[in-house]
Design an enzyme around this catalytic site. Structure first.
Site, mmCIF file in Angstrom:
data_model
loop_
_atom_site.group_PDB
_atom_site.id
_atom_site.type_symbol
_atom_site.label_atom_id
_atom_site.label_comp_id
_atom_site.label_asym_id
_atom_site.label_seq_id
_atom_site.Cartn_x
_atom_site.Cartn_y
_atom_site.Cartn_z
ATOM 1 N N SER A 118 29.381 0.827 25.361
ATOM 2 C CA SER A 118 29.888 -0.515 25.645
ATOM 3 C C SER A 118 30.309 -0.617 27.101
ATOM 4 O O SER A 118 30.723 0.373 27.724
ATOM 5 C CB SER A 118 31.096 -0.823 24.748
ATOM 6 O OG SER A 118 31.751 -2.002 25.157
ATOM 7 N N TYR A 131 39.347 2.178 22.905
ATOM 8 C CA TYR A 131 37.930 1.877 22.702
ATOM 9 C C TYR A 131 37.117 2.240 23.945
ATOM 10 O O TYR A 131 36.043 2.847 23.852
ATOM 11 C CB TYR A 131 37.775 0.395 22.374
ATOM 12 C CG TYR A 131 36.368 -0.067 22.133
ATOM 13 C CD1 TYR A 131 35.695 0.248 20.958
ATOM 14 C CD2 TYR A 131 35.707 -0.852 23.084
ATOM 15 C CE1 TYR A 131 34.407 -0.193 20.735
ATOM 16 C CE2 TYR A 131 34.419 -1.304 22.870
ATOM 17 C CZ TYR A 131 33.759 -0.968 21.696
ATOM 18 O OH TYR A 131 32.486 -1.404 21.493
ATOM 19 N N LYS A 135 34.104 4.971 24.209
ATOM 20 C CA LYS A 135 32.739 4.596 24.577
ATOM 21 C C LYS A 135 32.278 5.291 25.852
ATOM 22 O O LYS A 135 31.106 5.634 25.991
ATOM 23 C CB LYS A 135 32.648 3.071 24.732
ATOM 24 C CG LYS A 135 32.696 2.330 23.399
ATOM 25 C CD LYS A 135 31.647 2.867 22.437
ATOM 26 C CE LYS A 135 31.499 2.010 21.197
ATOM 27 N NZ LYS A 135 30.532 2.599 20.236
#
Length: 208
Positions: A118, A131, A135
């Site tokens: 991402s 997150y 990623k």
């Protein structure tokens, strides 16, 4: 899963929750599908998932690491168990599943592994320190093992919103063209070879 089934693949749908409804929908279309309930953050669960896949279909040709969760909060407010949970699912889930199929694909001399990253990892995003770290960790996982995937004929793919790396020209591959059509015209794919790779080997860079 549905797109792969439409291309004729035998599909295993694995989720921490019940995935039988998706598998049943795929089976109803005439394609073989198996529903499994596994936790990608648990190594033994991933081994069990792969063992049942091989028992059912005899081999594993494609692995898509797409399990994910969110626990969005500012770094000041995020609790460490939530931080760990996101890392365990996104990063260790990709490690566990890839490691579980690695020997099988090596012995077959063929395999495809898709990683999902991402722009939150590559560029950062407010409230997503956990997150983003997970990623970007997936990116860091891929780069050092690239020399090891050459026996899979350049088998490592990485998808992500924002930017990623490269593998094979879409306009030379009918299946990738079909996937690009489903994803929309915003999908851009490019080709880049790895140092020491053979013709046709490299990374798939998908920019959405």
């Amino acid at each position: 899963a549905k797109a792969l089934a439409e291309e004729g693949a035998k599909v295993v749908v694995s989720d921490i929750d019940d995935a039988s409804a998706v598998a049943a929908e795929i089976s109803a279309s005439g394609t073989q599908a198996l529903a499994l309930q596994n936790d990608v953050s648990d190594w033994e669960s991933c081994q069990d998932m792969v063992a049942k896949t091989v028992e059912k279909f005899g081999r594993v040709d494609v692995l898509i690491n797409n399990a994910g969760v969110l626990r969005d909060k500012t770094f000041a407010k995020v609790e460490l168990p939530d931080f760990d949970f996101v890392l365990d699912v996104h990063l260790m889930g990709s490690v566990n599943c890839s490691k579980a199929v690695w020997g099988i694909m090596r012995d077959q001399g063929y395999g495809r592994i898709v990683m999902t990253t991402s722009s939150s990892g590559l560029y950062g995003n407010f409230g997503q320190t956990n997150y983003g770290a997970a990623k970007m960790g997936v990116v860091g996982l891929i780069i050092p093992i690239l020399p090891g995937v050459l026996f899979l004929a350049g088998a490592l793919y990485m998808l992500g919103r924002g930017s990623c790396r490269v593998k094979q020209l879409v306009d030379e591959n009918p299946t990738l063209r079909s996937i690009q059509a489903r994803m929309g015209t915003g999908c851009r794919c490019h080709f880049r070879t790895c140092e020491g790779s053979k013709p046709g080997q490299g990374w798939l860079r998908v920019k959405l």
